[in-house]
Design a protein around this motif. Sequence first.
Motif, PDB file in Angstrom:
ATOM      1  N   ILE A 154      43.180  24.089  43.265  1.00 55.82           N
ATOM      2  CA  ILE A 154      42.313  25.208  43.642  1.00 55.82           C
ATOM      3  C   ILE A 154      43.116  26.284  44.367  1.00 55.82           C
ATOM      4  N   GLY A 155      43.977  25.870  45.300  1.00 57.63           N
ATOM      5  CA  GLY A 155      44.794  26.833  46.032  1.00 57.63           C
ATOM      6  C   GLY A 155      45.703  27.631  45.114  1.00 57.63           C
ATOM      7  N   VAL A 156      46.362  26.944  44.170  1.00 55.64           N
ATOM      8  CA  VAL A 156      47.216  27.638  43.215  1.00 55.64           C
ATOM      9  C   VAL A 156      46.394  28.598  42.356  1.00 55.64           C
ATOM     10  N   GLY A 157      45.226  28.141  41.938  1.00 56.11           N
ATOM     11  CA  GLY A 157      44.367  29.004  41.129  1.00 56.11           C
ATOM     12  C   GLY A 157      43.952  30.265  41.864  1.00 56.11           C
ATOM     13  N   LEU A 158      43.653  30.148  43.151  1.00 54.13           N
ATOM     14  CA  LEU A 158      43.277  31.324  43.929  1.00 54.13           C
ATOM     15  C   LEU A 158      44.432  32.316  44.029  1.00 54.13           C
ATOM     16  N   LEU A 159      45.650  31.806  44.205  1.00 53.18           N
ATOM     17  CA  LEU A 159      46.812  32.701  44.280  1.00 53.18           C
ATOM     18  C   LEU A 159      47.062  33.401  42.949  1.00 53.18           C
ATOM     19  N   VAL A 160      46.953  32.665  41.847  1.00 51.88           N
ATOM     20  CA  VAL A 160      47.143  33.274  40.530  1.00 51.88           C
ATOM     21  C   VAL A 160      46.072  34.321  40.268  1.00 51.88           C
ATOM     22  N   LYS A 165      44.639  40.184  39.927  1.00 48.53           N
ATOM     23  CA  LYS A 165      43.871  41.340  40.391  1.00 48.53           C
ATOM     24  C   LYS A 165      44.798  42.478  40.840  1.00 48.53           C
ATOM     25  N   LEU A 166      45.952  42.115  41.407  1.00 51.37           N
ATOM     26  CA  LEU A 166      46.883  43.123  41.918  1.00 51.37           C
ATOM     27  C   LEU A 166      47.917  43.559  40.876  1.00 51.37           C
ATOM     28  N   GLU A 167      47.914  42.925  39.723  1.00 53.83           N
ATOM     29  CA  GLU A 167      48.917  43.234  38.703  1.00 53.83           C
ATOM     30  C   GLU A 167      48.896  44.690  38.250  1.00 53.83           C
ATOM     31  N   PRO A 168      47.736  45.366  38.162  1.00 49.62           N
ATOM     32  CA  PRO A 168      47.753  46.779  37.766  1.00 49.62           C
ATOM     33  C   PRO A 168      48.472  47.693  38.743  1.00 49.62           C
ATOM     34  N   PHE A 169      48.821  47.177  39.923  1.00 49.45           N
ATOM     35  CA  PHE A 169      49.444  48.007  40.949  1.00 49.45           C
ATOM     36  C   PHE A 169      50.921  47.656  41.140  1.00 49.45           C
ATOM     37  N   ASN A 170      51.586  47.262  40.051  1.00 52.22           N
ATOM     38  CA  ASN A 170      53.009  46.932  40.133  1.00 52.22           C
ATOM     39  C   ASN A 170      53.837  48.119  40.610  1.00 52.22           C
TER      40      ASN A 170
END
Length: 349
Positions: A154-160, A165-170
Motif C-alpha cells: 500500500i505504501g509503495v502504491g501511494l508513492l507511485v 500525479k506530479l509527472e506532468p510537472f517534470n
Amino acid sequence: MDIIDNYLDTMFASYPLTPRTVEAKSELRAMMEDIYNGAIAAGQSRNEAVGQALAEFGNMEEVAAVLGDPSGAPIEIAAQFDRNRPAVSMAQARNFAAVSEKTRWLLGWAVAIFVLAPAPLVSLSIATSDPNLPVSKALASTIGIVILLPLVAIGVGLLVWRNQKLEPFNLITQGQGHITPEVEVFGAAVRREHSNSRTMALIIAIVLWILAGIPLISMGVFTQDMPQPEADQYLAVGMAITLVMVAIGLLLFLPANWANSVANRLSEDGMAEAREDTSDWEMAAYPTWVRAFMAGYWPIMVTIYLTWSFIGDAWGTSWILWPIAGVAFGAISAILYAVYRNNDTQQGR
C-alpha cells in the motif's frame, strides 16, 4: 501587499532609478493591487489573488520593451537563468502548487505506513517469546508478516500514485525549466500563506518524536524485576506505541510541509538542486512497473530481514542480507539503465 511590493522590487532591480521607472512601478503596483483586491472580493484566497495579479502583470520582457532607457534603447534585463530552458509559466506554477497540495497526504500516509508496517511483526514476535503461551513465536511472526506485506504494498502504491500525479510537472520537479521572478514570488507567497500551519505541525511532530522513546523506556523500567518472558510482553506494547508516535509525527509534518516544498521548487536555487539530483529525472525514463519495483525494493528487503531474523532466530547471520541486497540492487539498476537508456537513445529522446 508586501508580496507584490517584493515582486516589483525584484522586477525593477535591473532598471536605473529614473522618474520614468518610478512612475511605471507605481502604476503597475496600483493596477496589481486593484486585481488583487478584486480577486479577494470575488472570494478567492490570498494565494490565488496574488497569483492572478502576478500572472496579468508579470512579464519582464514586455515591461522592458515599453520602458527602455532614457536614450530610448531597450534595457538589458540581467540574466538570472538559463534562457535555453523553457520558462515555467504562472499557470504551471499554480497547477503544480494545487496538485502538490492535493497529493500531500499520499506522501504522509506512505511514510507513516512504512514506519508502522513492521510494528505487528516486531511486537508479536517479542510478546510471544514465552514458550508457555498458546500462540507460538513462529505463528505470531507469520501473522506479522501477513500484515506487513500488504502494508508495504500500500505504501509503495501511494508513492507511485503521487509520482504519477506530479509527472506532468517534470519541467519543475526535474529542473528542466527556469524560474521567472514572478513565479518565484508566487512560490514565496504560497510558503508564507501556509507557514503557520507548517510551524504548528512541526512543533507537534517534534514533541511526539521526543516523547516516542518514553513508552519503551518506561516498559523497560517497569519490567526490570519481572521474568524475561513476561517482561517481553510489556516491551512489545512499548515498542508498538513508540512506532505509532513516530508515524503520527510524520503523518502530521510531511503533508504540512507541501507549501515549503513548492516554494523551494519554484526558485532558481531549487531548480539548480533538481538539475544536480538527476535520480528522479532518470527514473522518469522507466515504465511504471520498474519504478514501483525500485520504490519497494528496500522495504521488501527489510521485510525479508525481519522475517528471517525473527522466525529463524538468526540475528547473528541475517546481517549478510544487506551486502547481498546492495550488490543485487546495483546490478539490477545497471541492467535497467542499460536497457531503457539505450531504448531512449535509439528513439532519439
